[in-house]
Design an enzyme around this catalytic site. Structure first.
Site, PDB file in Angstrom:
ATOM      1  N   SER A 170     119.992   6.822 101.197  1.00  0.00           N
ATOM      2  CA  SER A 170     118.970   6.189 100.356  1.00  0.00           C
ATOM      3  C   SER A 170     118.715   7.075  99.138  1.00  0.00           C
ATOM      4  O   SER A 170     119.547   7.918  98.790  1.00  0.00           O
ATOM      5  CB  SER A 170     117.690   5.959 101.163  1.00  0.00           C
ATOM      6  N   ASN A 171     117.580   6.912  98.484  1.00  0.00           N
ATOM      7  CA  ASN A 171     117.216   7.766  97.341  1.00  0.00           C
ATOM      8  C   ASN A 171     115.706   7.955  97.320  1.00  0.00           C
ATOM      9  O   ASN A 171     114.998   7.463  98.190  1.00  0.00           O
ATOM     10  CB  ASN A 171     117.744   7.172  96.032  1.00  0.00           C
ATOM     11  N   HIS A 172     115.220   8.667  96.300  1.00  0.00           N
ATOM     12  CA  HIS A 172     113.810   9.100  96.287  1.00  0.00           C
ATOM     13  C   HIS A 172     112.836   8.064  95.737  1.00  0.00           C
ATOM     14  O   HIS A 172     111.665   8.375  95.551  1.00  0.00           O
ATOM     15  CB  HIS A 172     113.668  10.375  95.464  1.00  0.00           C
ATOM     16  N   SER A 173     113.281   6.845  95.442  1.00  0.00           N
ATOM     17  CA  SER A 173     112.360   5.870  94.828  1.00  0.00           C
ATOM     18  C   SER A 173     111.169   5.592  95.759  1.00  0.00           C
ATOM     19  O   SER A 173     111.344   5.391  96.962  1.00  0.00           O
ATOM     20  CB  SER A 173     113.106   4.564  94.555  1.00  0.00           C
ATOM     21  N   ALA A 237     115.393   0.951  92.833  1.00  0.00           N
ATOM     22  CA  ALA A 237     116.569   1.823  92.764  1.00  0.00           C
ATOM     23  C   ALA A 237     117.431   1.513  94.000  1.00  0.00           C
ATOM     24  O   ALA A 237     117.347   2.210  95.006  1.00  0.00           O
ATOM     25  CB  ALA A 237     116.148   3.287  92.756  1.00  0.00           C
TER      26      ALA A 237
END
Ligand code: CTP
Length: 361
Positions: A170-173, A237
């Protein structure tokens, strides 16, 4: 004026400067129902600055002084402009109070970021500049903004791509920017659908939220709503890669693979190009660590967008997780670099630009 307000500026001074009578007592001489009359008379109510105490009292529906009694008796739009110490603003009780005020339909502005009184340093808590408040009042009173009654589709948050039943990429959004846009569009009278991946903030009241997990889910949910949309804002994101093979059982530590084969996920924005209704206004975001404007302009063209909001990753106070952001709004007509501002203010400026595009079609 509340009693607190009169500690700062005397009623006589205020009358002298404004040329208007100052009301401050619930039982004014000879008039027991002043609060009812003042509430009926108003087309809109602006409370600026609103202290932590006033925010708490109005969240409780108290009526022990004139101003809070007017609020209870009023049926017009209400704009609350909080100004307080940054720690008081971020206290969970104040967060609950402001959330509640928004739920009952009040418009609560985000405080500005900047130096606070008493050498408290910098933080969110300052009263927003008068021109921001004036713009909010104008929006509150203009019954028909260009977004009124329009269908706005907003995406927010990250997406997750499974590696096995317990792990994901995943990512930091955190979803803050998309949620700010959804809330602001709702306040302008739009019918808002929020397609939300995993987020760290709650979806706003009054919008229809579709929860999704993977980028494919997000593409599907956007695809289902695109035909009837007037505006699409892709603030999410989505994860760009997924593991090529998803293990059906948990991968045991002892059998850790040396590498993970990845496949590109669907580009949600690009996947909508063929299905976009002719007058749809399409807005994307570009998150870059280098060549910000050049990369963003390339995405504006390749994803066939009307606007792209360029922001930087990895700078404190900007992008992921922050309550503030410094963005450049890019269109075919040029770039508009905005100063560091709250994500709520970024959302308002962006919606102003979107409304201008709607009005021009
Ligand atoms: N986006 C999308 N689908 C994806 C990835 C991104 O629709 N799978 C959207 C984002 O919501 C954003 C815009 O495309 O509005 C640009 O996202 P960004 O992450 O900056 O760019 P990418 O397309 O992922 O390109 P790159 O990884 O090369 O920067």
């Amino acid at each position: 004026m509340t009693r607190g307000a009169q500690q700062f500026v005397g009623a006589v001074t205020f009358e002298g400067v404004t040329g208007r009578r100052v009301h401050s007592e619930i039982f004014e001489s000879g008039e027991a129902l002043a609060h009812i009359r003042l509430a009926r008379h108003a087309h809109g109510i602006v409370i600026a600055p609103a202290t932590a105490d006033f925010v708490a009292r109005s969240a409780q529906g108290r009526a022990e002084d004139l101003l809070s009694a007017i609020l209870l008796a009023a049926r017009c739009p209400v704009l609350i402009v909080p100004a307080m110490n940054d720690r008081m603003w971020s206290h969970p009780q104040t967060v609950i109070n402001t959330t509640h005020l928004r739920e009952i339909g009040y418009d609560v502005m985000e405080p500005a970021v900047g130096p606070l009184a008493f050498d408290e340093g910098e933080g969110p808590g300052r009263m927003p500049e008068p021109d921001m408040i004036a713009a909010a009042v104008t929006r509150m009173l203009s019954k028909s903004t260009a977004l009124n009654g329009k269908r706005v589709l907003v995406t927010a948050g990250s997406t997750r791509e499974a590696i096995d039943p317990v792990r994901f990429i995943s990512n930091h959004s955190t979803g803050k920017m998309g949620v700010a846009i959804a809330r602001a569009a709702r306040a302008r009278g739009a019918a808002v659908t929020l397609v939300a991946g995993p987020m760290e903030v709650a979806p706003p009241a009054g919008v229809s939220t579709v929860h999704v997990t993977s980028t494919e889910d997000m593409a599907r949910a956007v695809g289902e709503s695109i035909a009837s949309a007037d505006v699409l804002v892709m603030a999410a994101a989505p994860a760009d890669f997924r593991p090529s093979d998803v293990a059906s059982e948990k991968i045991k530590k002892a059998h850790a693979p040396d590498s993970l084969a990845l496949t590109a996920t669907t580009d949600v924005l690009a996947s909508t190009i063929a299905a976009r209704p002719p007058r749809l206004v399409v807005v994307g975001f570009a998150l870059e660590t280098e060549s910000l404007l050049q990369n963003a302009r390339e995405k504006l063209a390749s994803k066939k967008l009307d606007l792209i909001v360029a922001n930087r990753a990895g700078v404190p106070g900007e992008g992921f997780g922050s309550d503030t952001n410094r963005v450049t709004i890019i269109s075919a007509n040029g770039d508009e670099a905005l100063p560091l501002m709250s994500k709520d203010d970024v959302a308002e400026v962006l919606l102003d630009r979107i409304e201008a595009l709607i009005s021009g079609r």
